[in-house]
Design a protein around this motif. Structure first.
Motif, mmCIF file in Angstrom:
data_model
loop_
_atom_site.group_PDB
_atom_site.id
_atom_site.type_symbol
_atom_site.label_atom_id
_atom_site.label_comp_id
_atom_site.label_asym_id
_atom_site.label_seq_id
_atom_site.Cartn_x
_atom_site.Cartn_y
_atom_site.Cartn_z
ATOM 1 N N HIS A 61 2.542 12.099 5.105
ATOM 2 C CA HIS A 61 2.959 13.458 5.445
ATOM 3 C C HIS A 61 3.065 14.318 4.190
ATOM 4 C CE1 HIS A 61 5.848 16.631 6.740
ATOM 5 N NE2 HIS A 61 5.165 16.551 7.872
ATOM 6 N N ALA A 62 3.654 13.778 3.132
ATOM 7 C CA ALA A 62 3.814 14.541 1.890
ATOM 8 C C ALA A 62 2.479 14.937 1.293
ATOM 9 C CB ALA A 62 4.626 13.733 0.877
ATOM 10 N N PHE A 63 1.467 14.093 1.485
ATOM 11 C CA PHE A 63 0.152 14.365 0.913
ATOM 12 C C PHE A 63 -0.802 15.002 1.925
ATOM 13 C CE2 PHE A 63 1.986 11.843 -2.378
ATOM 14 C CZ PHE A 63 1.396 12.315 -3.532
ATOM 15 N N ILE A 77 6.064 9.159 -7.350
ATOM 16 C CA ILE A 77 7.323 9.192 -6.604
ATOM 17 C C ILE A 77 7.039 9.196 -5.104
ATOM 18 C CG2 ILE A 77 9.529 10.373 -6.341
ATOM 19 C CD1 ILE A 77 8.915 11.880 -8.926
ATOM 20 N N PRO A 78 7.508 8.202 -4.357
ATOM 21 C CA PRO A 78 7.251 8.167 -2.916
ATOM 22 C C PRO A 78 7.712 9.438 -2.202
ATOM 23 C CG PRO A 78 8.143 6.069 -3.651
ATOM 24 C CD PRO A 78 8.244 7.015 -4.813
ATOM 25 N N ALA A 79 6.814 9.991 -1.394
ATOM 26 C CA ALA A 79 7.090 11.154 -0.547
ATOM 27 C C ALA A 79 7.288 12.444 -1.332
ATOM 28 C CB ALA A 79 8.285 10.894 0.371
ATOM 29 N N SER A 139 2.809 20.199 -19.088
ATOM 30 C CA SER A 139 3.702 19.180 -18.518
ATOM 31 C C SER A 139 2.879 17.963 -18.104
ATOM 32 C CB SER A 139 4.433 19.729 -17.292
ATOM 33 O OG SER A 139 5.151 18.697 -16.627
ATOM 34 N N PRO A 140 3.425 16.754 -18.282
ATOM 35 C CA PRO A 140 2.724 15.541 -17.827
ATOM 36 C C PRO A 140 2.889 15.281 -16.334
ATOM 37 C CG PRO A 140 4.721 14.904 -18.951
ATOM 38 C CD PRO A 140 4.644 16.401 -19.053
ATOM 39 N N TRP A 141 3.259 16.295 -15.577
ATOM 40 C CA TRP A 141 3.388 16.234 -14.118
ATOM 41 C C TRP A 141 2.742 17.478 -13.529
ATOM 42 C CZ3 TRP A 141 5.139 13.098 -10.221
ATOM 43 C CH2 TRP A 141 5.377 13.687 -8.972
ATOM 44 N N ILE A 142 2.092 17.321 -12.387
ATOM 45 C CA ILE A 142 1.561 18.481 -11.679
ATOM 46 C C ILE A 142 1.784 18.295 -10.186
ATOM 47 C CG2 ILE A 142 -0.803 17.551 -11.480
ATOM 48 C CD1 ILE A 142 -1.769 20.484 -11.961
ATOM 49 N N GLY A 143 2.222 19.365 -9.532
ATOM 50 C CA GLY A 143 2.460 19.314 -8.100
ATOM 51 C C GLY A 143 1.175 19.429 -7.305
ATOM 52 N N LEU A 144 1.151 18.799 -6.141
ATOM 53 C CA LEU A 144 -0.021 18.875 -5.273
ATOM 54 C C LEU A 144 -0.304 20.303 -4.842
ATOM 55 C CD1 LEU A 144 -2.249 17.455 -3.605
ATOM 56 C CD2 LEU A 144 -0.534 17.097 -1.808
ATOM 57 N N THR A 175 0.796 -1.225 0.000
ATOM 58 C CA THR A 175 0.000 0.000 0.000
ATOM 59 C C THR A 175 0.831 1.279 0.000
ATOM 60 O OG1 THR A 175 -0.191 -0.030 2.423
ATOM 61 C CG2 THR A 175 -1.904 -1.168 1.172
ATOM 62 N N TYR A 176 2.160 1.174 0.214
ATOM 63 C CA TYR A 176 2.944 2.412 0.273
ATOM 64 C C TYR A 176 3.025 3.100 -1.081
ATOM 65 C CZ TYR A 176 7.398 0.638 -1.834
ATOM 66 O OH TYR A 176 8.371 0.163 -2.678
ATOM 67 N N ARG A 177 2.828 2.353 -2.151
ATOM 68 C CA ARG A 177 3.143 2.894 -3.474
ATOM 69 C C ARG A 177 2.130 3.931 -3.941
ATOM 70 N NH1 ARG A 177 6.905 -1.326 -5.082
ATOM 71 N NH2 ARG A 177 6.702 -2.950 -3.508
ATOM 72 N N SER A 178 0.848 3.659 -3.788
ATOM 73 C CA SER A 178 -0.135 4.619 -4.302
ATOM 74 C C SER A 178 -1.412 4.695 -3.478
ATOM 75 C CB SER A 178 -0.504 4.272 -5.748
ATOM 76 O OG SER A 178 -1.069 2.974 -5.842
ATOM 77 N N LEU A 179 -1.687 3.696 -2.649
ATOM 78 C CA LEU A 179 -2.950 3.715 -1.909
ATOM 79 C C LEU A 179 -2.940 4.754 -0.792
ATOM 80 C CD1 LEU A 179 -5.752 2.475 -1.558
ATOM 81 C CD2 LEU A 179 -4.756 0.872 0.082
ATOM 82 N N ILE A 180 -1.837 4.853 -0.051
ATOM 83 C CA ILE A 180 -1.830 5.771 1.091
ATOM 84 C C ILE A 180 -1.964 7.225 0.657
ATOM 85 C CG2 ILE A 180 0.679 5.947 1.317
ATOM 86 C CD1 ILE A 180 -1.887 5.668 4.190
ATOM 87 N N PRO A 181 -1.408 7.671 -0.487
ATOM 88 C CA PRO A 181 -1.698 9.050 -0.903
ATOM 89 C C PRO A 181 -3.182 9.296 -1.161
ATOM 90 C CG PRO A 181 0.245 8.249 -2.038
ATOM 91 C CD PRO A 181 -0.369 7.068 -1.348
ATOM 92 N N LEU A 182 -3.889 8.318 -1.711
ATOM 93 C CA LEU A 182 -5.327 8.463 -1.942
ATOM 94 C C LEU A 182 -6.061 8.611 -0.620
ATOM 95 C CD1 LEU A 182 -7.715 8.338 -3.983
ATOM 96 C CD2 LEU A 182 -7.751 5.862 -3.605
ATOM 97 N N GLN A 183 -5.760 7.745 0.328
ATOM 98 C CA GLN A 183 -6.413 7.822 1.635
ATOM 99 C C GLN A 183 -6.054 9.123 2.350
ATOM 100 O OE1 GLN A 183 -4.924 4.165 3.363
ATOM 101 N NE2 GLN A 183 -6.733 3.011 2.744
ATOM 102 N N ALA A 184 -4.813 9.570 2.214
ATOM 103 C CA ALA A 184 -4.381 10.798 2.883
ATOM 104 C C ALA A 184 -5.132 12.012 2.352
ATOM 105 C CB ALA A 184 -2.869 10.982 2.707
#
Length: 539
Positions: free
Chosen positions: A165-167, A432-434, A482-487, A105-114
């Motif tokens: 924390h990052a999210f 990208i983690p964190a 850009s194909p990236w966007i910051g939170l 779950t560290y890869r993408s699930l926890i940012p969604l929940q956060a």
């Protein structure tokens, strides 16, 4: 019949039952559950799209909130993570959680929940801190009840905390988390309930890589996990400066920067003299001996001897924090042009011909049904060909997820697999983690509204959906190429308007330098853009 549950005592089970259902009938209880889930699922509202796609989306979102699960009773009691199973009490107004499938779950699930449930995720992070306090000073690797398992390698729990924390999740003891992470990363604390969190750590630090026979069962792939953890912990501990004056002034003050350097250890398992290895067709992650010599070419190991649930090519791409650095390693003849992207793009093209190849199939293909492959579909965004990510993600959503009982491409792993569908359908992925930001792809639905935990709303519209190629994107009315966007561009509320079509465009192929998808080299710089064979020219 009604059933009350408690890990602590029968009396607590009765109290839980009374507090949660009281005199309610079955129908009332069912309605309450329906209302609670309806509220949770309405945090993302989608408009349009096919009936099947809506079913897949909300089934996936439901799965994404099944775990972690509440461990404490209504009076706050829970069994501690120490071997004596003593009883602790959660702070007033908070609950203790368990069921952390960390590697998954560290890869993408926890940012969604956060993003959607920051209060609950804050309690989850504090739960891991309480667990570490009780069990030996490191986070549990896989927490179920008050048991710890090393079924999967690495320190995924530290990445979970760094991701949360990052999210945006800040309501937990970040100083204590910082101490736990650094103590674990540098070997001052090593076990939780007798389970060693980072086997082979001393050799990894001294050699710069995990070696076969040096304490870790699947050293080649686990080396990539350790490098990812180093990066995520470096990000977190840099964002949460130490408050202890002795730490600020002492040797440990340099540890976050040291971990960033260590995050480049993935590169130490790429043999620069690969051409001399019999049978090796190109630069690739490979096993290495403790004396620095290289083992015979091994594209796939017998079960888990070198690669944990994967093979050499699948783990070759698992460098989420320095994707362009990886692509430079994949250049076949660096004497011609060490910064060309052609070889990396060709490798991705071949690798993604099939979507769910498993670990033993050769030639190796993407295995989207297992976690190490989750990040790969978005890696084209780090090249001049982001349209290939757009097409690939849509293939995965259409072909690998269905409404049938067997409608997932692999084990859901406490919602990890379902999280891939949620993110892919929205057109965002936390690659990208964190690092709080998203790789972009074409949204599946004409409109999606995301209610963030801070009360703000992100609205995503996609004209001509389900067309899959992005022609243009505006963010709050301003062009975004850009194909990236910051939170940071989304967290206060935002509107993303995608223009889609059935043909490839030049969108996102050559973004401005300050909007490039980030790629963190071990020296703290950004790995520069690689050279395409030719720049995209608008029709």
């Amino acid at each position: 019949m009604k059933v009350g549950l408690s890990y602590v005592s029968a009396s607590n089970a009765k109290a839980n039952l009374e507090a949660e259902t009281g005199a309610m009938s079955f129908d009332q209880t069912r309605q309450n559950a329906d209302d609670a889930w309806n509220k949770r699922l309405n945090t993302i509202q989608i408009t349009g799209g096919s009936t099947d796609d809506k079913k897949k989306f909300y089934t996936a979102l439901y799965h994404a909130f099944l775990a972690p699960s509440i461990f404490s009773d209504v009076n706050g009691d829970f069994i501690s993570f120490n071997s004596a199973a003593t009883t602790r009490k959660a702070p007033a107004g908070h609950v203790q959680y368990t069921t952390f499938s960390s590697w998954d779950t560290y890869r993408s699930l926890i940012p969604l929940q956060a993003l959607l449930a920051p209060q609950e995720v804050g309690d989850m992070m504090q739960s891991l801190i309480f667990d570490a306090d009780d069990c030996g000073g490191t986070f549990p690797m896989w927490a179920e009840g008050n048991n710890n398992s090393n079924i999967m390698p690495g320190d995924g729990a530290s990445i979970i905390v760094a991701q949360a924390h990052a999210f945006g999740v800040k309501d937990f003891d970040t100083q204590k988390a910082r101490t736990i992470m650094l103590d674990t990363a540098f070997g001052r604390k090593t076990t939780c309930r007798g389970v060693r969190t980072l086997p082979g750590l001393s050799g990894y630090i001294s050699r710069g890589y995990l070696a076969r026979g040096a304490g870790e069962g699947q050293p080649t792939s686990t080396n990539m996990e350790y490098a990812s953890t180093d990066f995520a912990v470096s990000r977190f501990t840099s964002a949460v400066p130490a408050s202890d004056a002795q730490i600020v002034a002492g040797d440990t003050a340099a540890e976050p920067a040291s971990l960033l350097t260590r995050s480049g250890n993935w590169a130490n398992l790429f043999n620069p003299d690969w051409r001399k290895v019999k049978g090796q067709p190109y630069p690739q992650l490979q096993p290495r001996n403790s004396d620095g010599t290289w083992r015979p070419y091994l594209p796939v190991s017998t079960w888990d001897n070198d690669y944990r649930e994967g093979n050499a090519e699948q783990y070759t791409f698992m460098v989420p924090h320095d994707i362009r650095g990886l692509f430079r390693k994949l250049v076949i003849d660096p004497t011609k042009d060490a910064n060309a992207e052609n070889d990396a793009v060709a490798r991705l093209d071949e690798f993604t011909m099939n979507l769910n190849g498993g670990w033993s199939y050769q030639p190796a293909r993407l295995w989207i049904g297992n976690e190490p492959g989750f990040l790969t579909p978005w890696m084209y965004n780090w090249t001049s060909q982001p349209h290939k990510t757009q097409a690939l993600v849509r293939r995965i959503l259409d072909e690998q997820f269905t409404t049938a009982p067997s409608g997932l491409p692999g084990n859901d792993d406490e919602g990890a697999m379902s999280g891939i569908f949620v993110w892919g359908a929205l057109g965002l992925y936390p690659e990208i983690p964190a690092v709080p930001g998203f790789a972009l792809n074409s949204p599946l639905f004409p409109k999606s509204s995301i209610l963030l935990g801070n009360g703000k709303v992100i609205t995503i519209s996609a004209d001509k959906s389900p067309a899959k190629y992005i022609q243009k994107l505006t963010v709050n009315g301003s062009p975004h190429d850009s194909p990236w966007i910051g939170l940071d561009k989304l967290s206060a509320g935002a509107r993303l308007d995608f223009s889609l079509a059935g043909t490839v465009s030049c969108w996102g192929t050559n973004p401005a330098a300050d909007t490039l998808p980030p790629s963190f080299a071990a020296d703290g710089t950004q790995t520069p853009r690689l050279k395409p064979e030719k720049e995209c020219a608008p029709n």
